[in-house]
Design an enzyme around this catalytic site. Structure first.
Site, PDB file in Angstrom:
ATOM      1  N   CYS A 101       0.833  -1.206   0.000  1.00 53.20           N
ATOM      2  CA  CYS A 101       0.000   0.000   0.000  1.00 53.20           C
ATOM      3  C   CYS A 101       0.869   1.259   0.000  1.00 53.20           C
ATOM      4  O   CYS A 101       1.481   1.581  -1.010  1.00 53.20           O
ATOM      5  CB  CYS A 101      -0.975  -0.030   1.173  1.00 53.20           C
ATOM      6  N   HIS A 206      -3.649  -5.170   0.556  1.00 56.39           N
ATOM      7  CA  HIS A 206      -3.127  -5.546   1.875  1.00 56.39           C
ATOM      8  C   HIS A 206      -3.141  -7.071   2.028  1.00 56.39           C
ATOM      9  O   HIS A 206      -4.075  -7.638   2.594  1.00 56.39           O
ATOM     10  CB  HIS A 206      -3.959  -4.899   2.985  1.00 56.39           C
ATOM     11  N   GLU A 208      -1.634  -8.870   4.037  1.00 53.86           N
ATOM     12  CA  GLU A 208      -1.553  -9.265   5.448  1.00 53.86           C
ATOM     13  C   GLU A 208      -2.925  -9.393   6.109  1.00 53.86           C
ATOM     14  O   GLU A 208      -3.045  -9.991   7.173  1.00 53.86           O
ATOM     15  CB  GLU A 208      -0.675  -8.273   6.233  1.00 53.86           C
TER      16      GLU A 208
END
Length: 235
Positions: A101, A206, A208
């Protein structure tokens, strides 16, 4: 193996847990940030994750007129300055880098590119989180023959989205490897084989915190490839 992860505040543990998933005992993490005054610890890092977070001040890409389109409550000049120094060291010493990001945007700016300061103002779809704080999800097209295509092994997929800025003019040393339906840059990588001594993968989404992380190629394959490249470099 030690991986430096840039400090992004309260969401930092999400990145750390993701990096450590399925690798407990093999990987150590170092939280890098100006609040810890620990830039010197970067020389211990075998790889670097540049995390998401605040808008990058437009002074870093010579567009001060964009300041009014940035979020003044979501900027941190000290973080910008610290992570600029992280990039200086990282690229000078060819440390493997995964940018997520804001991390993608920072590297693009560091290497000479610019940003779209506010995507809706530019006439594109809203890529920010929903008002209740949940990520948006949308499809992404992976460009054929890119390194990312080889990693993910699928031409299209669904990724999460939580950003109001994005890469605009792409740094000369980079190339686009993924695009959203409305043409927003979703991924960048080296444009030339001359840079292949340094691993670099930049994604706007993202990984994660993608739903079903361990079953989603757009999450676990990204982490796996990053870690494997670090391992091959230090062996």
């Amino acid at each position: 193996m030690k991986i430096g992860i840039t400090d992004c505040g309260e969401k930092y543990p999400i990145y750390e847990q993701w990096v450590l998933s399925q690798n407990v005992g093999k990987i150590e993490t170092i939280k890098l940030g100006y609040k810890h005054n620990n830039l010197d610890q970067i020389n211990q890092c075998d790889g670097i994750v540049l995390t998401g977070g605040e808008d990058i001040h437009p002074q870093f890409y010579n567009k001060p007129e964009y300041l009014s389109l940035c979020n003044p409550n979501f900027m941190d000049a000290r973080r910008d300055e610290f992570e600029w120094k992280v990039c200086e060291y990282t690229f000078k010493n060819q440390i493997p880098v995964l940018g997520i990001c804001r991390g993608l945007q920072l590297v693009n700016v560091f290497l000479g590119g610019t940003l779209i300061p506010d995507i809706p103002t530019a006439g594109k779809n809203n890529h920010s989180k929903f008002h209740e704080g949940k990520d948006r999800y949308h499809t992404v097209d992976i460009l054929t023959d890119s390194t990312l295509a080889k990693i993910i092994n699928t031409p299209i997929g669904e990724i999460n989205s939580a950003h109001h800025q994005s890469a605009d003019i792409i740094a000369n040393s980079l190339q686009i490897n993924a695009l959203s339906e409305d043409g927003i840059v979703e991924g960048l990588e080296w444009a030339s084989l001359s840079h292949q001594n340094q691993y670099l993968m930049l994604v706007q989404w993202h990984p994660e915190r993608i739903t079903n992380t361990e079953q989603n190629n757009f999450s676990y394959k990204i982490r796996q490839n990053f870690v494997e490249n670090i391992q091959s470099k230090i062996q």
